[in-house]
Design a protein around this motif. Structure first.
Motif, PDB file in Angstrom:
ATOM      1  N   PHE A 191       0.836  -1.195   0.000  1.00  0.00           N
ATOM      2  CA  PHE A 191       0.000   0.000   0.000  1.00  0.00           C
ATOM      3  C   PHE A 191       0.876   1.252   0.000  1.00  0.00           C
ATOM      4  O   PHE A 191       2.048   1.219   0.372  1.00  0.00           O
ATOM      5  N   ILE A 192       0.293   2.379  -0.401  1.00  0.00           N
ATOM      6  CA  ILE A 192       0.947   3.672  -0.224  1.00  0.00           C
ATOM      7  C   ILE A 192       0.904   3.999   1.269  1.00  0.00           C
ATOM      8  O   ILE A 192      -0.089   3.706   1.950  1.00  0.00           O
ATOM      9  N   GLY A 193       1.976   4.564   1.804  1.00  0.00           N
ATOM     10  CA  GLY A 193       2.009   4.784   3.244  1.00  0.00           C
ATOM     11  C   GLY A 193       2.683   6.075   3.641  1.00  0.00           C
ATOM     12  O   GLY A 193       3.444   6.675   2.867  1.00  0.00           O
ATOM     13  N   VAL A 194       2.400   6.512   4.872  1.00  0.00           N
ATOM     14  CA  VAL A 194       3.061   7.667   5.449  1.00  0.00           C
ATOM     15  C   VAL A 194       3.408   7.355   6.898  1.00  0.00           C
ATOM     16  O   VAL A 194       2.582   6.841   7.651  1.00  0.00           O
ATOM     17  N   CYS A 195       4.649   7.628   7.257  1.00  0.00           N
ATOM     18  CA  CYS A 195       5.058   7.618   8.660  1.00  0.00           C
ATOM     19  C   CYS A 195       5.014   9.071   9.107  1.00  0.00           C
ATOM     20  O   CYS A 195       5.785   9.907   8.602  1.00  0.00           O
ATOM     21  N   VAL A 196       4.103   9.394   9.993  1.00  0.00           N
ATOM     22  CA  VAL A 196       3.931  10.790  10.387  1.00  0.00           C
ATOM     23  C   VAL A 196       5.137  11.263  11.188  1.00  0.00           C
ATOM     24  O   VAL A 196       5.944  10.457  11.673  1.00  0.00           O
ATOM     25  N   GLY A 197       5.266  12.567  11.327  1.00  0.00           N
ATOM     26  CA  GLY A 197       6.373  13.135  12.083  1.00  0.00           C
ATOM     27  C   GLY A 197       6.418  12.603  13.505  1.00  0.00           C
ATOM     28  O   GLY A 197       5.386  12.246  14.078  1.00  0.00           O
ATOM     29  N   ASP A 198       7.609  12.537  14.081  1.00  0.00           N
ATOM     30  CA  ASP A 198       7.836  12.016  15.429  1.00  0.00           C
ATOM     31  C   ASP A 198       7.556  10.519  15.535  1.00  0.00           C
ATOM     32  O   ASP A 198       7.274  10.004  16.616  1.00  0.00           O
ATOM     33  N   SER A 199       7.649   9.796  14.409  1.00  0.00           N
ATOM     34  CA  SER A 199       7.462   8.344  14.445  1.00  0.00           C
ATOM     35  C   SER A 199       8.627   7.676  15.158  1.00  0.00           C
ATOM     36  O   SER A 199       9.735   8.227  15.243  1.00  0.00           O
TER      37      SER A 199
END
Length: 758
Positions: A191-199
Motif C-alpha cells: 500500500f501507499i504509506g506515510v510515517c507521520v512526524g515524530d514516528s
C-alpha cells in the motif's frame, strides 16, 4: 480511496488546526473511506464514535488486527473475522501456556482474540518464543514494553490486506498511516504509506527503503495531510482547493440560545405582532438583564414560518430602550417542525426518560433526524451571531445537539449549557438510542449547569459510561444543599472532568424566583380584593392548594388517591378542609396526556361524589391556567401547599408559595416531594415520598395540624433561602462560573479539537 490510520500518535495527534483541517476534509469527501487500525480493543474504540470531534470510521480494525468490524454497526465483517477466530486457541489456553514465564504482567485493557502483557526485553526469551510457537501463534513486541500474543499470521497489515481485497479497492487507492513499530505490518503489503512526524525510529528504519512510503515532517494529522498532497490524492489542485471558508464572527459578546423568543408572537390575518412575555418564571427577563448595560448580544430562538407567509425577518429588535444592542435572531421553523421537534419528540421521547418514566418513551429515528436538523439550524444561527471568543449560553434538553454542531463551526467560542429539567441516573438515561451522540455533544461544552448536585453527578455517571473521563475537581455540597436529608441529596459533587484533553466544568445552580413579580402582585388592588373574598369564603375551612401542569410526572393522580385516603382515615377533617387543585392543560397537540386527563377527571368525580355534603365541597378542581396575580391570592390564603411531583428538576411553584407567605408573614406549610430538585435546596418544607401513599396522607395531615408557631418558623427559614437566592443571583452566579471557567481555560490551555457531527 481508503485512509487506514493508527489512532494514538497518528489520527488523534498533531496540531489542533491540522486535525480540524483533516477531519473537515474527510467530512467533505464521502468518497474517502476511513478505517481505524489500532492496537486498542473495540471497547476502547467505542468512546471515539460518540465524540463529535472525530470523524466516524467506516471500518475498524482493532486488537492489533484480531478484530475487524463495520464502523457504523460495530458488527463483524465476515468471512474475515471467522478466519481470524479459527486461528485463535483461546485466552485461557494462552494464559496457561505462558504462566511459567517470569515478569509477564497482563495488561488490564479490553482485548479480544489476543493476550497482551507488559514486560521488559529480558522476558522475551527463547522459552517464551517456544511456548508461543507451540500454540501456533505469533509474538509481537514493541516499544520495549508491550507484548502481544496473536493468532498465527494475524496483525494490522494482514487484516487490512483482507479488508482491502474484501472491498475490492486497488492498492494505489489505499493510504496507511502510523507512528510506531506496531504499525510496520501495514507497510508490508504494497500500500501507499506515510510515517507521520515524530514516528518511532524503528518504524522509520523499517520503512526507509520502501518507495511508496513517505516520511512526513509534521506529526499526527499534519503528516497525513502532507501525504495527501505528496501522493496527489486530491488531484492537481491539491490542498489549496480544500480550503474552507472561515466562519465570519458576528458582533455579539453573549448569545442566548433558547427555544422561546424574548417576546411572544401572534399571527392574525397574515400579520405577525409582538408583545411582552407572560411567563411568570422570570427566566426570560433575567437573561435579558445581561444586556441592560448596552452589551452587544443576540437571542437565538425559533419563529413559526410557513412557505406561504411571505418574506421572513431573520433579525428583530427586542427592546430598543432597555436593551438597545440586543437583537433576536429568529430560526424559521414550520409548524410541522415545531410539532415534531418540541411537542412530539422532545415530549414523547426525552421528557419521560429524563423524569425516569422511560417505559412511556417513544423513540423514532425519523423524529430524531428532525431534532438534529433543528439543532443544526440553531447552531448555525448562533455561530453567525457570536463575536470572536464570545460566550454562547444554550438552554435545556431541546437543544442537546447544538454544542456539537457549534463547536465545528466556531471553535473559538465558550459554550455554556444549562439543563433546566431533571437529569436521571445512567441506568435510565442509557435507554435513549442516541445517548452517545447526546453526551458527545454536551462534552463539547466548556461549562454545564444543573439545578442541584445530584443531577450534575448523574450526568458524570452517564458520561463515564460513554467515554473514559477523569474527575479533576470535586467539592462538598453542604451547606448550600442537603446531603442526606432528602432523596435527591448528595454529600459531594464533581466540579470538573477531563475528557480527551478537554476540561469541562460543572456546577449546581437552582433557578431562583423573580421576587419583584410576587411583590407587584401582592400590592395590586385586584389581588387584595380577591384575598379578602377568599378569606370570607374560607371561614372555618382550611385550604390545601395544589398547582401543576397536566403531566404524569407531577403525581396528580397519586395526590388525589392520597387525598381520598386522608378523608377516609380522618373523618374529623370533613367540613373543615378543602383541596383546591389547579391543573394547567397541556397543548392540544400533546395527545399523550389525554388518558391521564380522563383518569384525573374520574378521580375528582369519585371523591366529590363520595364525600361531598350540602355546603361542603371537599375538592375544587380547575382544569385551566390561572393568571399569576390570581395564583398569588390563592398562595396567600392556602394553609397547606401540596407539591408532590414524582420527579421534578426544581419546581418554581413551591418557591412562589414560599415567597408569597414570606412577604405576608404567613404561617402556611409547604409539603414538598423529596424528588423535586427544590427539596435539596429549601429548608423548612415537610418532605414527603410521593410514591408512598401512606406517607402522603401522614405528611398532609401533619401540615394541617402543625402548631402555628412551628409553621411560621419553618416558613421563615424557607423564605430566607428563596429571598437570598433569587433569579438574579442564579443568573449572576452562573455567568460568574462560566467566566471563571473561561479564565482557567486561558491560563492552562489543553489541546482542543473543534467538532464534526458524524
Amino acid at each position: 480511496m481508503l485512509l487506514a490510520t493508527d489512532l494514538d500518535g497518528t489520527f488523534l495527534a498533531g496540531d489542533s488546526d491540522q486535525r480540524l483541517k483533516l477531519y473537515q476534509l474527510i467530512a467533505a469527501h464521502p468518497e474517502i473511506k476511513l478505517a481505524f487500525v489500532t492496537g486498542r480493543g473495540l471497547e476502547s474504540v467505542l468512546p471515539l464514535l460518540s465524540d463529535p470531534t472525530i470523524p466516524a470510521p467506516d471500518y475498524i480494525i482493532c486488537d492489533v488486527g484480531c478484530t475487524v468490524v463495520d464502523g457504523h454497526t460495530q458488527q463483524s465483517i465476515q468471512p474475515l473475522q471467522g478466519e481470524i477466530d479459527r486461528r485463535w486457541p483461546g485466552e485461557h489456553v494462552v494464559e496457561q501456556a505462558v504462566a511459567h514465564i517470569p515478569d509477564l504482567q497482563r495488561q488490564d485493557v479490553p482485548q479480544e482474540r489476543r493476550c497482551s502483557f507488559f514486560c521488559g526485553a529480558e522476558a522475551v526469551s527463547l522459552d517464551l518464543e517456544e511456548a508461543v510457537r507451540e500454540l501456533d501463534c505469533d509474538l509481537l513486541y514493541s516499544a520495549d514494553l508491550y507484548l502481544d500474543i496473536l493468532p498465527k499470521g494475524v496483525n494490522k497489515g494482514s487484516t487490512l490486506r483482507g479488508l482491502v481485497e474484501h472491498l475490492a479497492i486497488g492498492d494505489e487507492n489505499v493510504l496507511v498511516a502510523g507512528d510506531t513499530l506496531n504499525d510496520l505490518s501495514m507497510y508490508e503489503h504494497g500500500f501507499i504509506g506515510v510515517c507521520v512526524g515524530d514516528s518511532e525510529p524503528a518504524l522509520l528504519k523499517g520503512t526507509e527503503n520502501r518507495a511508496r512510503v513517505y516520511h512526513a515532517e509534521h506529526p499526527g494529522c499534519g503528516g497525513i495531510l502532507q501525504a495527501f498532497e505528496h501522493f496527489g490524492f486530491l488531484g492537481m489542485a491539491g490542498m489549496e482547493a480544500e480550503q474552507r471558508d472561515v466562519a465570519v464572527p458576528g458582533k455579539s459578546d453573549l448569545v442566548i440560545v433558547y427555544h422561546r423568543l424574548p417576546y411572544e408572537e401572534t399571527r392574525e390575518n397574515g400579520v405577525t405582532t409582538r408583545r411582552k412575555p407572560t411567563s411568570p418564571n422570570g427566566i426570560i427577563p433575567t437573561l435579558m438583564s445581561f444586556f441592560a448595560d448596552g452589551r452587544a448580544g443576540s437571542w437565538v430562538a425559533w419563529s413559526v414560518h410557513e412557505p406561504g407567509d411571505g418574506k421572513f425577518e431573520t433579525h428583530t429588535e427586542v427592546d430598543t430602550v432597555q436593551y438597545p444592542n440586543l437583537v433576536a435572531s429568529r430560526v424559521a421553523l414550520s409548524k410541522n417542525d415545531v410539532d415534531i421537534f418540541y411537542k412530539k419528540f422532545s415530549k414523547e421521547a426525552f421528557w419521560p426518560t429524563l423524569h425516569t418514566f422511560w417505559e412511556r418513551a417513544t423513540f423514532r429515528e425519523d423524529h430524531w433526524q428532525v431534532f438534529m436538523d433543528v439543532n443544526r439550524r440553531f447552531a448555525e444561527a448562533a455561530a453567525a451571531e457570536a463575536a470572536e471568543g464570545a460566550t454562547v449560553w444554550i438552554h435545556d434538553y431541546n437543544l442537546w445537539m447544538v454544542p456539537a454542531f457549534l463547536r465545528e463551526i466556531r471553535p473559538d467560542v465558550v459554550i455554556a449549557f444549562f439543563h433546566h429539567t431533571y437529569f436521571p441516573s445512567a441506568d435510565v438515561f442509557n435507554v435513549i438510542p442516541w445517548r452517545r451522540d447526546i453526551i458527545g455533544s454536551l462534552l463539547q461544552c466548556d461549562y454545564i449547569g444543573f439545578h442541584i448536585p445530584r443531577q450534575s453527578e448523574n450526568f458524570v455517571d452517564v458520561a463515564r459510561g460513554v467515554t473514559p473521563l477523569e474527575v479533576t475537581a470535586k467539592m462538598n455540597c453542604a451547606p448550600r444543599f442537603f446531603t442526606y436529608g432528602c432523596a435527591v441529596g448528595l454529600d459531594e459533587m464533581t466540579t470538573e472532568i477531563k475528557v480527551n484533553d478537554r476540561r469541562i466544568c460543572l456546577g449546581a445552580h437552582p433557578v431562583g424566583l423573580d421576587l419583584k413579580r410576587v411583590e407587584n402582585a401582592l400590592s395590586d388592588a385586584k389581588v387584595q380584593r380577591r384575598m379578602e373574598e377568599l378569606r370570607e369564603e374560607l371561614q372555618g375551612t382550611r385550604m390545601i392548594l395544589s398547582v401543576g401542569r397536566l403531566d404524569y410526572t407531577k403525581g396528580i393522580l397519586e395526590q388525589l388517591e392520597a387525598y381520598e385516603r386522608l378523608l377516609n382515615e380522618y373523618p374529623d377533617l370533613h367540613d373543615k378542609v378543602t383541596l383546591m387543585m389547579v391543573c394547567v392543560p397541556a397543548a392540544s397537540e400533546m395527545t399523550i396526556y389525554r388518558d391521564l386527563q380522563h383518569q384525573i377527571e374520574q378521580a375528582v368525580g369519585r371523591i366529590n361524589g363520595r364525600f361531598a355534603k350540602v355546603g361542603w365541597t371537599p375538592l375544587q378542581f380547575f382544569f385551566r391556567s390561572l393568571p399569576f396575580a390570581e395564583l398569588v391570592a390563592y398562595y396567600s390564603m392556602a394553609d397547606v401547599m401540596w407539591i408532590t411531583p414524582l420527579r421534578d428538576g426544581l419546581n418554581l411553584v413551591a418557591k412562589e408559595y414560599i415567597a408569597t407567605q414570606g412577604m405576608t408573614d404567613g404561617s402556611g406549610v409547604l409539603v414538598l416531594s423529596e424528588f423535586a430538585g427544590a427539596a435539596a435546596e429549601l429548608r423548612g418544607p415537610i418532605l414527603a415520598n410521593p410514591h408512598d401513599r401512606n406517607e402522603l396522607v401522614k405528611t398532609c395531615y401533619l401540615a394541617l395540624t402543625l402548631n402555628r408557631e412551628e409553621a411560621r418558623s419553618r416558613m421563615r427559614e424557607a423564605y430566607e433561602v428563596v429571598r437570598h437566592n433569587d433569579i438574579n443571583v442564579w443568573g449572576e452566579e452562573f455567568m460568574s462560573a462560566v467566566d471563571a471557567c473561561r479564565s482557567a481555560r486561558k491560563a492552562s490551555p489543553l489541546s482542543e479539537v473543534p467538532s464534526r457531527v458524524a
